[in-house]
Design a protein around this motif. Structure first.
Motif, short mmCIF file in Angstrom:
data_model
loop_
_atom_site.label_atom_id
_atom_site.label_comp_id
_atom_site.label_asym_id
_atom_site.label_seq_id
_atom_site.Cartn_x
_atom_site.Cartn_y
_atom_site.Cartn_z
N ASN A 205 0.90 -1.04 0.20
CA ASN A 205 0.25 -0.17 -0.38
C ASN A 205 1.40 1.32 0.02
OD1 ASN A 205 -2.34 -1.37 0.58
ND2 ASN A 205 -2.04 -1.49 2.11
N TRP A 206 1.13 1.83 -1.28
CA TRP A 206 2.06 2.59 -1.44
C TRP A 206 1.63 4.52 -0.86
CZ3 TRP A 206 6.41 2.00 -3.00
CH2 TRP A 206 6.71 0.73 -3.77
N PRO A 207 2.08 4.91 -0.34
CA PRO A 207 1.60 6.31 1.10
C PRO A 207 1.15 7.39 0.14
CG PRO A 207 3.34 5.56 1.91
CD PRO A 207 3.81 4.74 0.40
N MET A 208 1.87 7.24 -1.61
CA MET A 208 1.47 8.57 -1.96
C MET A 208 2.28 8.17 -4.01
SD MET A 208 4.17 11.56 -1.54
CE MET A 208 2.93 12.52 -2.76
N GLY A 209 2.01 8.61 -4.37
CA GLY A 209 2.27 8.57 -5.79
C GLY A 209 1.39 8.32 -6.82
N VAL A 210 1.64 7.56 -8.39
CA VAL A 210 0.92 6.85 -8.92
C VAL A 210 1.36 5.90 -10.21
CG1 VAL A 210 0.86 7.91 -11.57
CG2 VAL A 210 0.64 9.36 -9.87
N GLY A 211 0.30 5.06 -9.87
CA GLY A 211 1.08 3.87 -10.37
C GLY A 211 1.01 2.98 -11.95
N ALA A 212 1.32 2.77 -12.54
CA ALA A 212 1.80 1.99 -13.53
C ALA A 212 2.29 0.56 -14.41
CB ALA A 212 3.05 2.86 -14.25
N LYS A 213 1.94 -0.22 -15.11
CA LYS A 213 1.93 -1.64 -14.82
C LYS A 213 2.89 -1.89 -15.02
CE LYS A 213 -0.62 -5.82 -15.80
NZ LYS A 213 -1.41 -6.66 -16.90
N GLY A 214 3.71 -2.89 -14.92
CA GLY A 214 4.77 -3.52 -15.94
C GLY A 214 6.11 -2.49 -15.54
N ASN A 215 7.53 -3.05 -15.89
CA ASN A 215 8.71 -1.88 -15.95
C ASN A 215 8.70 -0.93 -16.94
OD1 ASN A 215 11.15 -2.20 -14.02
ND2 ASN A 215 10.50 -4.09 -14.25
N ALA A 216 7.97 -1.21 -18.00
CA ALA A 216 8.22 -0.41 -19.66
C ALA A 216 6.80 0.10 -19.35
CB ALA A 216 7.15 -1.44 -20.71
N GLY A 217 5.46 0.21 -17.98
CA GLY A 217 4.69 1.07 -18.03
C GLY A 217 5.01 2.25 -17.34
N VAL A 218 6.04 1.73 -15.71
CA VAL A 218 6.31 2.74 -14.97
C VAL A 218 7.67 3.71 -16.23
CG1 VAL A 218 8.23 3.14 -12.73
CG2 VAL A 218 6.15 1.32 -12.76
#
Length: 353
Positions: A205-218
């Motif tokens: 459970n990340w305290p904050m930020g933006v999520g993306a799928k996969g290394n390529a997505g990040v």
């Protein structure tokens, strides 16, 4: 004329049946005889995917055996192996003793290489590889306690670097990921607050930020987000020309991820089953967010797998930890040390035919 047309129609239908009828996939060699394409199924980690794609293509060219690998994340690979829908899974986070009990039978881990989880950032005006980030600062950034790039603690570690008052946005993996497990394992070791509030795992459970799928997505999100900071497989960073931070290791050195600094993190003694965490290494000049990536497979494969098929899978694995290690460094991963190659082969030999 009508008779000729009927004969032509019969010949055409016959040819179409030969081409289009369902059946096993075939390949045709230089001779006239067709042979069945044999497929080995795998799924899991995106972290080593660029390497596995190269390895599996080379193996097909050499042997005719096709490896169908789904790059769906370590968590997905573990789930597929649990369901026995693949021959092998792939993960960057070894299965703990507690999680081992979830499997219907004993599984083994086969390391294939080492990789670095790089810390990259998007700060306009700051040159590539110029930022030093201490362990405590990195944890506090992802905890949301350090909010701007010109924070006094970042400035202190980077004398002479002009840092803007730009909001920091952490970018993290939204899917279950061994990359996340390696990164959060490091943060858990260096920050008591992170350990108490977030902890280590493939998904947290990340305290904050933006999520993306996969290394390529990040990597894709980071490139489009000024002020962003992210943890990404080193290979993806290099392929996308992303800057690399120098991160503080257990000895206090600030180290940029390279093949050499990643290999140094694995220079300590490795247990026989190879399940080990090598984050926050205290070895001089070792990169602290490093880890093995493993293939996981049942020690005794399901009854549906005959001895010939098991032998084919073992041959693939043996090739991956020996001859195929020549593909590792060119793709920015670290090859297995010689002692770990020996351990890996012993584990492969233990798989029951």
């Amino acid at each position: 004329m009508k008779k000729c047309i009927n004969i032509l129609w019969i010949l055409t239908v016959s040819c179409l049946c030969l081409v289009g009828c369902s059946g096993p996939a075939t390949t045709v060699d230089s001779g006239t005889e067709a042979k069945e394409t044999k497929v080995i199924m795998g799924a899991g980690a995106t972290f080593p995917y660029p390497l596995y794609a190269k390895m599996f293509d080379a193996y097909y060219q050499q042997t005719g055996y096709q490896v169908n690998y789904q790059s769906i994340g370590s968590g997905g690979g573990v789930r597929q192996l649990l369901k026995k829908t693949v021959d092998f899974g792939a993960t960057d986070a070894f299965i703990t003793d507690q999680k081992m009990r979830d499997f219907p039978a004993e599984i083994v881990h086969i390391p294939t290489c080492l990789g670095a989880v790089a810390v990259s950032y998007h700060v306009p005006g700051v040159k590539s590889q110029s930022l030093r980030i201490s362990a405590a600062v990195l944890a506090d950034i992802f905890l949301g306690k350090i909010r701007y790039w010109n924070d006094a603690r970042i400035v202190k570690d980077n004398p002479g670097v002009s840092l803007p008052k730009l909001k920091i946005t952490p970018v993290y993996r939204s899917d279950g990921s061994g990359t996340t497990a390696i990164f959060t394992d490091y943060l858990t070791k260096v920050s008591g607050e992170w350990k108490a509030k977030v902890g280590m795992g493939k998904s947290v459970n990340w305290p904050m930020g933006v999520g993306a799928k996969g290394n390529a997505g990040v990597a894709g999100v980071l490139k489009q987000m000024p002020g962003g900071i992210a943890y990404i497989n080193l290979a993806y960073c290099i392929q996308n020309s992303l800057p690399l931070a120098a991160v503080e290791n257990g000895r206090g050195d600030f180290v940029v991820p390279t093949i050499e600094s990643t290999t140094l993190a694995a220079s300590a003694k490795i247990p026989a089953d190879t399940r080990v965490s090598i984050t926050n290494s205290s070895v001089k000049n070792s990169y602290p967010i490093s880890g093995f990536t493993w293939l996981i497979i049942y020690k005794a494969l399901p009854e549906s797998s005959n001895s010939t098929r098991i032998s084919e899978i073992k041959d693939l694995f043996s090739w991956m930890v020996s001859d195929a290690q020549s593909y590792v460094a060119p793709l920015h991963y670290a090859p297995l040390p010689s002692n770990v190659r020996v351990q890996a082969q012993k584990i492969i030999d233990s798989i029951i035919d």
